[in-house]
Design a protein around this motif. Structure first.
Motif, short mmCIF file in Angstrom:
data_model
loop_
_atom_site.label_atom_id
_atom_site.label_comp_id
_atom_site.label_asym_id
_atom_site.label_seq_id
_atom_site.Cartn_x
_atom_site.Cartn_y
_atom_site.Cartn_z
N ALA A 117 8.41 22.96 -12.10
CA ALA A 117 8.14 24.03 -13.07
C ALA A 117 7.93 23.41 -14.46
CB ALA A 117 9.31 25.01 -13.10
N SER A 173 13.56 21.87 -14.39
CA SER A 173 13.98 22.61 -13.20
C SER A 173 14.64 21.68 -12.19
CB SER A 173 12.78 23.29 -12.55
OG SER A 173 13.11 23.70 -11.24
N PHE A 199 3.68 41.00 -9.47
CA PHE A 199 3.29 40.42 -10.76
C PHE A 199 2.66 41.44 -11.71
CE2 PHE A 199 3.62 36.61 -8.08
CZ PHE A 199 4.55 35.91 -8.83
N ASN A 242 8.55 39.81 -7.79
CA ASN A 242 7.38 39.32 -7.03
C ASN A 242 6.16 40.21 -7.17
OD1 ASN A 242 8.57 36.99 -6.04
ND2 ASN A 242 9.55 38.08 -4.36
N THR A 295 13.17 33.08 -19.71
CA THR A 295 12.56 32.99 -18.39
C THR A 295 13.57 33.24 -17.28
OG1 THR A 295 10.99 31.38 -19.22
CG2 THR A 295 11.25 31.50 -16.83
N ARG A 306 9.78 28.85 -12.30
CA ARG A 306 8.69 29.35 -11.46
C ARG A 306 8.63 28.66 -10.09
NH1 ARG A 306 4.04 29.77 -15.43
NH2 ARG A 306 3.03 28.38 -13.97
N ASP A 307 9.27 27.49 -9.95
CA ASP A 307 9.32 26.83 -8.64
C ASP A 307 10.54 27.27 -7.83
OD1 ASP A 307 11.35 25.64 -10.04
OD2 ASP A 307 10.58 23.59 -9.90
N ASP A 316 4.50 41.66 -15.22
CA ASP A 316 3.84 41.39 -16.49
C ASP A 316 3.70 42.66 -17.32
OD1 ASP A 316 3.70 38.81 -15.61
OD2 ASP A 316 1.62 38.96 -14.92
#
Ligand SMILES: *Cc1c(COP(=O)(O)O)cnc(C)c1O
Length: 462
Positions: free
Chosen positions: A10, A5, A208, A206, A21, A25-26, A212
């Motif tokens: 990440a 990243s 989750f 955002n 992805t 994630r960062d 998911d």
């Protein structure tokens, strides 16, 4: 081949994981930890090869063991089979030393098909092998959404939902999103503007539980696989004009900096590129930044080249990462400053950027005048985005180095502006001339997160 990243916080991923992805994630963007290089002999051997063969040789070193050679060749073959030109990305001469790279022969008539068609096939193979299904949700001001729908329609392991602003996309763009009959395609006309579409998309990522629950995946322009697919045509076009024995330059109509960043990667791989020229419309944050005025957000002004109407250019973060000598801490710090308006680029980083990138800005009047003048001088009818590129290329090119301007969309995709400039209303290519007769299928939806999420949960195949 490992992917890291730009912000350094990440997990390190494989090609396949980085592709599935999208955003790290960062909050950062994935890049290969080293850029593979090709020797001049390997590049010279591209001469006379098919687009697909060059695509295989250029991209192969980046994908590691995510796909076998046989799989990858088949994926590439399927990705470009639907293009309306045997060369895929033909080059035409506009004036002595100035060439146009036509990137609009794909199924939705914009360069985004080059990347989107490829990742549609890559997703399908990867997901089948994993026995997984994902839900792709995208927000679009027009071109990305149509390219995504066209790329993922009819694929078995993917449902695709595209949010576009109701009443604010061109008729061609809307019909390209609403006429595919495949059951896994869902066009959603949101009661709001493009910013609302992007905001709801961000809300979904955002949330989750939702994210998911439906296995949300993103295919916007920060996806590394999209950048990689765009590296290929820098090689095919430069080799056609004499590389690696001769240097060439490129001018690229730029919004999110994805297309031109692919040129930067081609250069790092060993392609002898002299200048990479960023061409912007009146939304000129990149031109201001490269001219030493810092990177500060302004107001987005709607233009006749709407796919370049941006204030924050997401892939520019990748260029900054290299300009700051891969200092992910420094990049994370700049992106933090951007939240409150912008940042100044250090002297050293600006110098590094200017070693490769030049830039120019084009007004609305100049765009229209360039469409007319280019038609008169060469017979080539440009879309407004490509005209922005041609204008900047004319101002920056130097004798002795061929200049290649990227033509990012077909003029028929933006018929109103083209007609205003030239008096000619460009017809759709024959293979899609029935677009206006096909029936449309679209759901109008409130600008409300719960309503959108309920709709998606109710319409995915499980
Ligand atoms: C997306 C787009 C651009 C901008 O490309 P970036 O990769 O975002 O810089 C330019 N022209 C057209 C027609 C587009 O669709």
């Amino acid at each position: 081949m490992k992917y890291v990243s730009t912000r350094g916080q990440a997990p390190v991923l494989s090609f396949e994981e980085a592709m599935l992805t999208g955003l790290a994630r960062d909050g950062g963007l994935y890049l290969p930890d080293t850029i593979p290089t090709l020797t001049p002999e390997e590049i010279a051997a591209f001469e006379g090869q098919s687009y697909e063969e060059v695509a295989f040789r250029v991209m192969r070193p980046f994908i590691g063991d995510s796909f076998t050679d046989g799989e990858f060749r088949e994926i590439i073959a399927r990705a470009y089979a639907g293009f309306g030109h045997a060369a895929r990305a033909p080059l035409v001469e506009l004036a002595p030393g100035h060439f146009l790279l036509e990137l609009f022969h794909g199924p939705t008539l914009a360069f985004k098909d080059f990347a989107m068609q490829l990742i549609g096939q890559l997703f399908e193979v990867a997901l089948k092998r994993r026995g997984e299904r994902v839900t792709i949700v995208g927000a679009t001001s027009g071109d990305t959404g149509s390219a995504a729908i066209e790329a993922f329609r009819g694929l078995e392991n993917v449902d695709v939902f595209i949010l576009f602003p109701h009443g604010r996309v061109s008729e061609v763009q809307r019909r390209q999103m609403t006429t595919p009959a495949d059951a896994n395609v869902h066009a959603l006309a949101l009661e709001g503007d493009f910013d609302d579409c992007q905001a709801r998309l961000k809300d979904m990522f955002n949330d989750f539980d939702f994210r998911d629950g439906v296995k949300l995946a993103g295919v916007n322009s920060i996806n590394w696989a999209r950048v990689l697919a765009q590296v290929v045509y820098y090689f095919t076009s430069a080799v056609a004009l004499g590389a690696p024995h001769r240097k060439v330059s490129f001018t690229v109509p730029t919004g999110n900096f994805g297309d031109i960043f692919a040129g930067f990667i081609a250069k790092q791989m060993g392609l002898p590129i002299d200048r990479l020229v960023v061409a912007t419309n009146q939304n000129d944050i990149l031109h201001r930044c490269l001219s030493g005025q810092g990177y500060f957000k302004g107001e987005t002004i709607p233009s006749i080249s709407p796919s370049m109407d941006i204030q924050v250019s997401s892939n520019f973060e990748r260029a900054l990462y290299y300009a700051y000598d891969r200092d992910s801490g420094a990049v994370a710090q700049l992106m933090e400053e951007l939240k409150s308006g912008g940042f100044t680029v250090s002297q050293g980083a600006l110098q590094a950027l200017n070693e490769t990138f030049s830039s120019g800005r084009v007004s609305e009047e100049e765009t229209l005048a360039t469409i007319q003048a280019t038609l008169a001088s060469s017979g080539e009818l440009l879309c407004p985005h490509s005209a922005v590129g041609v204008k900047v290329a004319e101002e920056t090119r130097v004798a002795g180095t061929p200049m290649i301007t990227l033509a990012t969309a077909h003029p028929a995709k933006f018929p109103d502006a083209v007609e205003k400039a030239s008096g000619i209303r460009p017809p759709l290519p024959p293979r899609m001339a029935d677009l206006y007769d096909r029936s449309e299928r679209v759901t109008r939806i409130a600008n409300d997160l719960a309503a959108i999420e309920d709709h998606i949960k109710g319409h995915i195949a499980r």
